[in-house]
Design a protein around this motif. Structure first.
Motif, PDB file in Angstrom:
ATOM      1  N   ILE A 190       2.448   9.892   5.978  1.00 19.75           N
ATOM      2  CA  ILE A 190       2.678  10.643   4.737  1.00 19.75           C
ATOM      3  C   ILE A 190       3.416  11.949   5.073  1.00 19.75           C
ATOM      4  O   ILE A 190       4.376  12.331   4.398  1.00 19.75           O
ATOM      5  N   ASN A 191       2.974  12.598   6.123  1.00 18.68           N
ATOM      6  CA  ASN A 191       3.692  13.784   6.599  1.00 18.68           C
ATOM      7  C   ASN A 191       5.135  13.433   6.938  1.00 18.68           C
ATOM      8  O   ASN A 191       6.071  14.161   6.578  1.00 18.68           O
ATOM      9  N   ASN A 192       5.329  12.304   7.608  1.00 20.20           N
ATOM     10  CA  ASN A 192       6.680  11.904   8.022  1.00 20.20           C
ATOM     11  C   ASN A 192       7.575  11.584   6.826  1.00 20.20           C
ATOM     12  O   ASN A 192       8.796  11.769   6.895  1.00 20.20           O
ATOM     13  N   ALA A 193       6.974  11.125   5.738  1.00 21.67           N
ATOM     14  CA  ALA A 193       7.757  10.888   4.513  1.00 21.67           C
ATOM     15  C   ALA A 193       8.349  12.204   4.012  1.00 21.67           C
ATOM     16  O   ALA A 193       9.517  12.258   3.603  1.00 21.67           O
ATOM     17  N   ARG A 194       7.543  13.254   4.065  1.00 13.74           N
ATOM     18  CA  ARG A 194       8.043  14.573   3.640  1.00 13.74           C
ATOM     19  C   ARG A 194       9.104  15.086   4.599  1.00 13.74           C
ATOM     20  O   ARG A 194      10.112  15.674   4.182  1.00 13.74           O
ATOM     21  N   SER A 218      -1.330  12.214  -2.183  1.00 10.88           N
ATOM     22  CA  SER A 218      -2.324  13.289  -2.118  1.00 10.88           C
ATOM     23  C   SER A 218      -3.497  12.863  -1.238  1.00 10.88           C
ATOM     24  O   SER A 218      -3.524  11.745  -0.704  1.00 10.88           O
ATOM     25  N   GLU A 219      -4.484  13.732  -1.134  1.00 12.51           N
ATOM     26  CA  GLU A 219      -5.698  13.396  -0.391  1.00 12.51           C
ATOM     27  C   GLU A 219      -6.392  12.189  -1.023  1.00 12.51           C
ATOM     28  O   GLU A 219      -6.985  11.368  -0.318  1.00 12.51           O
ATOM     29  N   ALA A 220      -6.282  12.053  -2.327  1.00  6.54           N
ATOM     30  CA  ALA A 220      -6.868  10.882  -3.009  1.00  6.54           C
ATOM     31  C   ALA A 220      -6.202   9.598  -2.527  1.00  6.54           C
ATOM     32  O   ALA A 220      -6.864   8.556  -2.389  1.00  6.54           O
ATOM     33  N   ASP A 221      -4.895   9.661  -2.290  1.00  3.87           N
ATOM     34  CA  ASP A 221      -4.189   8.480  -1.762  1.00  3.87           C
ATOM     35  C   ASP A 221      -4.654   8.160  -0.350  1.00  3.87           C
ATOM     36  O   ASP A 221      -4.786   6.988   0.017  1.00  3.87           O
ATOM     37  N   VAL A 222      -4.882   9.188   0.449  1.00  2.00           N
ATOM     38  CA  VAL A 222      -5.394   8.969   1.807  1.00  2.00           C
ATOM     39  C   VAL A 222      -6.733   8.236   1.730  1.00  2.00           C
ATOM     40  O   VAL A 222      -6.956   7.244   2.441  1.00  2.00           O
ATOM     41  N   ALA A 277       0.810  -1.220   0.000  1.00  2.00           N
ATOM     42  CA  ALA A 277       0.000   0.000   0.000  1.00  2.00           C
ATOM     43  C   ALA A 277       0.845   1.273   0.000  1.00  2.00           C
ATOM     44  O   ALA A 277       0.451   2.290  -0.574  1.00  2.00           O
ATOM     45  N   PHE A 278       2.024   1.189   0.648  1.00  2.00           N
ATOM     46  CA  PHE A 278       2.877   2.375   0.786  1.00  2.00           C
ATOM     47  C   PHE A 278       4.141   2.302  -0.077  1.00  2.00           C
ATOM     48  O   PHE A 278       5.164   2.897   0.252  1.00  2.00           O
ATOM     49  N   TYR A 279       4.049   1.575  -1.200  1.00  2.92           N
ATOM     50  CA  TYR A 279       5.157   1.508  -2.163  1.00  2.92           C
ATOM     51  C   TYR A 279       6.479   1.129  -1.508  1.00  2.92           C
ATOM     52  O   TYR A 279       7.517   1.760  -1.745  1.00  2.92           O
ATOM     53  N   GLY A 280       6.421   0.103  -0.657  1.00  2.00           N
ATOM     54  CA  GLY A 280       7.639  -0.381  -0.016  1.00  2.00           C
ATOM     55  C   GLY A 280       8.237   0.602   0.975  1.00  2.00           C
ATOM     56  O   GLY A 280       9.395   0.481   1.355  1.00  2.00           O
ATOM     57  N   PHE A 281       7.426   1.560   1.412  1.00  2.00           N
ATOM     58  CA  PHE A 281       7.870   2.617   2.326  1.00  2.00           C
ATOM     59  C   PHE A 281       9.023   3.436   1.748  1.00  2.00           C
ATOM     60  O   PHE A 281       9.916   3.888   2.452  1.00  2.00           O
ATOM     61  N   ASP A 282       8.960   3.601   0.431  1.00  3.39           N
ATOM     62  CA  ASP A 282       9.880   4.524  -0.248  1.00  3.39           C
ATOM     63  C   ASP A 282       9.384   5.933   0.065  1.00  3.39           C
ATOM     64  O   ASP A 282       8.364   6.382  -0.481  1.00  3.39           O
ATOM     65  N   PHE A 283      10.076   6.638   0.944  1.00  4.89           N
ATOM     66  CA  PHE A 283       9.536   7.923   1.399  1.00  4.89           C
ATOM     67  C   PHE A 283       9.540   8.994   0.314  1.00  4.89           C
ATOM     68  O   PHE A 283       8.778   9.957   0.381  1.00  4.89           O
ATOM     69  N   THR A 284      10.364   8.819  -0.714  1.00  3.98           N
ATOM     70  CA  THR A 284      10.330   9.754  -1.837  1.00  3.98           C
ATOM     71  C   THR A 284       8.993   9.647  -2.568  1.00  3.98           C
ATOM     72  O   THR A 284       8.390  10.661  -2.952  1.00  3.98           O
ATOM     73  N   LYS A 285       8.512   8.423  -2.765  1.00 14.53           N
ATOM     74  CA  LYS A 285       7.214   8.212  -3.409  1.00 14.53           C
ATOM     75  C   LYS A 285       6.066   8.596  -2.478  1.00 14.53           C
ATOM     76  O   LYS A 285       5.088   9.216  -2.894  1.00 14.53           O
ATOM     77  N   MET A 286       6.195   8.231  -1.205  1.00 14.57           N
ATOM     78  CA  MET A 286       5.132   8.532  -0.244  1.00 14.57           C
ATOM     79  C   MET A 286       4.944  10.033  -0.050  1.00 14.57           C
ATOM     80  O   MET A 286       3.829  10.494   0.212  1.00 14.57           O
ATOM     81  N   ALA A 287       6.011  10.784  -0.193  1.00 12.18           N
ATOM     82  CA  ALA A 287       5.928  12.238  -0.021  1.00 12.18           C
ATOM     83  C   ALA A 287       5.017  12.881  -1.066  1.00 12.18           C
ATOM     84  O   ALA A 287       4.526  13.988  -0.861  1.00 12.18           O
TER      85      ALA A 287
END
Length: 200
Positions: free
Chosen positions: A106-110, A82-86, A69-79
């Motif tokens: 998602i905030n923490n990814a940024r 959008s709200e649609a993803d939420v 669901a979170f793309y392997g926790f790749d924070f570059t992608k998670m950053a």
């Protein structure tokens, strides 16, 4: 030893393994061994955030679903979420559908991107908080280092990173060897920590 139980092979393990059969593999192959990979460190911080108020068994059993669901926790992608993803994630019954926690990671990814830009890597930042004199094994749920790291992360805008969550992260990622005295993995963790090159 009071804090160990006999594992499937008759060898002593940390007593928390008895809570679920799947804990033995996690304990023997992951928990407490030092990690320097940014993506794995970020994943664990996220999963500990999701665990808040829940059992680790619940999170561990859903871990592959979280990774998908979170793309392997790749924070570059998670950053880029959008709200649609939420909203998409809130419909995913394979994970913990908690809006506050989803928005927090998602905030923490940024914030992780910001941290890498300023500190070089997530690993270099995290390992500055390695305890010089850790508490006796499995005797604490926080430490001065977890309190300090939690405070600094919050100052940087991270969410769901309280001292207890951060200490659980430190235990799992090998910043402290919290395997019980007598546990077969304590010696292995100590050896890996001695040969580990701290990221800078």
């Amino acid at each position: 030893m009071g804090n160990t139980i006999s594992g499937p092979d008759g060898q002593p393990r940390c007593s928390w393994c008895q809570a679920a059969p799947e804990f033995f593999d996690y304990h023997d192959n992951e928990w407490g061994f030092p990690v320097a990979d940014d993506q794995r460190l970020f994943e664990k911080l996220c999963l500990e955030s999701f665990q808040s108020g829940l059992s680790w068994r619940t999170i561990l059993n859903k871990r592959e679903n979280f990774r998908e669901a979170f793309y392997g926790f790749d924070f570059t992608k998670m950053a880029e979420f959008s709200e649609a993803d939420v909203e998409r994630l809130l419909q995913n019954d394979g994970i913990i559908r908690h809006r506050g926690k989803i928005e927090a990671v998602i905030n923490n990814a940024r914030r992780a991107q910001d941290l890498v830009a300023s500190e070089g890597s997530l690993a270099a930042y995290v390992w500055r908080y390695e305890a010089e004199t850790p508490p006796p094994p499995q005797s604490a749920s926080t430490s001065p280092e977890s309190v300090a790291m939690s405070k600094d992360l919050k100052k940087r805008g991270w969410k769901f990173v309280g001292p207890t969550t951060v200490f659980a992260f430190m235990q799992a990622m090998g910043l402290v060897n919290d395997h019980a005295e007598g546990c077969i993995s304590r010696k292995k963790a100590a050896q890996l920590r001695r040969s580990f090159t701290k990221p800078v």
